[in-house]
Design an enzyme around this catalytic site. Structure first.
Site, short mmCIF file in Angstrom:
data_model
loop_
_atom_site.label_atom_id
_atom_site.label_comp_id
_atom_site.label_asym_id
_atom_site.label_seq_id
_atom_site.Cartn_x
_atom_site.Cartn_y
_atom_site.Cartn_z
CD GLU A 12 4.35 58.71 26.22
OE1 GLU A 12 2.81 58.43 26.24
OE2 GLU A 12 4.76 57.85 25.94
CG HIS A 68 9.96 68.75 5.92
ND1 HIS A 68 9.06 69.19 5.34
CD2 HIS A 68 10.87 68.97 4.87
CE1 HIS A 68 9.29 70.23 5.27
NE2 HIS A 68 10.78 70.62 5.00
CB SER A 115 2.30 48.18 29.08
OG SER A 115 0.97 47.55 29.13
CE LYS A 129 4.39 49.51 24.20
NZ LYS A 129 2.79 51.02 24.69
#
Ligand code: ARG
Length: 470
Positions: A290, A156, A277, A283
């Protein structure tokens, strides 16, 4: 230039032609179509449609066409041929004149296209199988070097019980092993040749279809001509295997995205596989992971498309089936690229031992051990579970881990607890207590690594047939 001139009194409308053509997709079957045509020309020679010289000429020109266009798809794509089968036939006729017109004797594009596609699938299966093999090697390398890295295991997405990073790697190896076994299974069913089934009912030329199948590297010939030209089970099957494997790759990506997040910081990905970024200079994004996760949806889309496209088709061939290649090519390309990307990522992971260990300690992931400890001392597991829940609340209140609670505090909850509890709560001992088969105990993981390495050495890569072998 169309293949059906005689029956028609008008040229095709340009919009219809554009809609009907599939050359921009099926040009990828060039090699397979030429292999199939060479084998077919030999069969035609055996039934005396072609003389030995004629067959030799056809074979020679087909090989030449392949050589000239194999690395020059533009040359094919510039043509307005309907599909790769008609392109090759036209090319043959333009070079050999009347003789070229003999090759399609007794053959239909219906048995031809399925033969080509099966040959293409067979070769792609081997590439995919080999990519899975390489990926397993990368996983085992990482598993070997991370046997001492303890981290929280999650259920979970809550810290559940401690595991090792190595054990996590081995979980993915099991998934990719199953994917390989599915590919092997599918290969057996694909390896059956439809050539010689004609448009739907077979061919009237006395072709030895078993020999033809063997010449093309298939294990046998199909048993029913209607089924042979309408069967696309193998496209569905491969896309479903791709979908399952992409599911594994997507979960792998999701795990790593989380491990790589600022919140977890269990791993760092190297600069050459991450992106920055455009706005925020600090970043370093895991775009590659992804994308694997995102492209998984596209593969599922292809599986659904082929299922829906086929489900209402009457036997046998229908032009709807021309749509099969778009999703198949795209889905299997994505799968192969994603496997190769995952293989690039694994050696570029730096595991942060300290962060992993700290998170495992902080997450009360040794609470089950404390409950087991009380159970060993005679308490029922249910009562022990309840008491440990209360101890966890106390630990949270004090902002400490279970092994940092004083003995007198622990004893407030149960007199069964004595100083030997700290040994039990130690992370290493927690890990080593899970020593059932397949468990995380270090000796179990070590043995599993040895076993997998043995399997990898035995299993090896699948050899691809070269053009010359056929
Ligand atoms: N381009 C077609 C396909 O991929 C080849 C088969 C055409 N057969 C036909 N009867 N029109 O399905």
């Amino acid at each position: 230039m169309s293949l059906w001139g005689g029956r028609f009194t008008k040229d095709s409308h340009q919009y219809f032609k554009k809609f009907n053509n599939s050359l921009n997709i099926d040009y990828r079957l060039l090699k397979e179509d030429i292999l199939g045509s060479i084998a077919w020309s030999k069969s035609l020679m055996e039934v005396k449609v072609l003389t030995i010289e004629e067959q030799k000429k056809i074979e020679c020109v087909l090989k030449l066409i392949l050589k000239e266009t194999e690395n020059n798809a533009k040359k094919i794509l510039n043509s307005d041929a309907e599909d790769i089968h008609s392109w090759i036939e036209h090319e043959l006729i333009s070079r050999l004149g009347e003789l070229g017109k003999k090759l399609h004797t007794g053959r239909s594009r219906n048995d031809q296209v399925s033969t080509d596609l099966k040959l293409w699938c067979k070769s792609k299966i081997k590439d995919l199988y080999n990519s899975l093999h390489q990926l397993k090697i990368s996983f085992i390398d990482l598993a070997e070097s991370t046997q001492e890295v303890i981290m929280p295991g999650y259920t979970h997405l809550q810290r559940a019980q401690p595991i090792t990073f190595s054990h996590w790697c081995l979980a993915y190896i099991e998934m990719f092993k199953r994917d390989q076994s599915r590919l092997r299974d599918a290969l057996k069913r694909i390896d059956i040749s439809p050539l010689g089934c004609g448009a739907i009912s077979g061919t009237s030329w006395n072709i030895d279809r078993e020999k033809l199948a063997y010449d093309l590297g298939f294990s046998s010939a199909t048993k029913n001509s209607i089924d042979s030209v309408s069967d696309r089970d193998y496209v569905v099957e491969l896309l479903s295997i791709a979908s399952i494997s992409m599911l594994h790759l997507s979960r792998f990506s999701e795990d790593l995205i989380f491990f790589n997040s600022g919140e977890a910081s269990f791993i760092e990905l190297s600069d050459d596989i991450t992106s920055g970024s455009s706005l925020m200079p600090q970043k370093k994004n895991p775009d590659v992971l992804e994308l694997i996760r995102g492209k998984t949806g596209r593969v599922y889309g292809s599986l659904i498309s082929i299922l829906v496209m086929l489900k209402g088709l009457p036997l046998a061939y229908n032009k709807d089936m021309q749509e099969d290649k778009i999703g198949l090519f795209d889905g299997l390309d994505i799968w192969e690229d994603s496997l190769n990307m995952a293989n690039l990522i694994l050696p570029r992971i730096t595991v942060n031992y300290f962060k992993c260990h700290k998170a495992a300690e902080e997450g009360y992931s040794n609470a089950t051990e404390l409950a087991n400890y009380l159970t060993n001392k005679g308490m029922s597991f249910r009562n022990a579970h309840y008491i440990v829940g209360k101890i966890v609340i106390e630990a949270i209140k004090n902002g400490v881990s279970l092994n940092n609670l004083n003995l007198n505090i622990l004893q407030k909850y149960s007199k069964l607890i004595s100083s030997d509890v700290y040994q039990i709560l130690d992370l290493d001992s927690t890990i080593n207590q899970r020593n059932s088969k397949g468990g995380v105990a270090k000796h179990r993981v070590r043995d599993a690594i040895i076993e997998i390495k043995k399997e990898l050495a035995k299993d090896g890569l699948l050899k691809k047939n070269s053009f010359k072998d056929i």
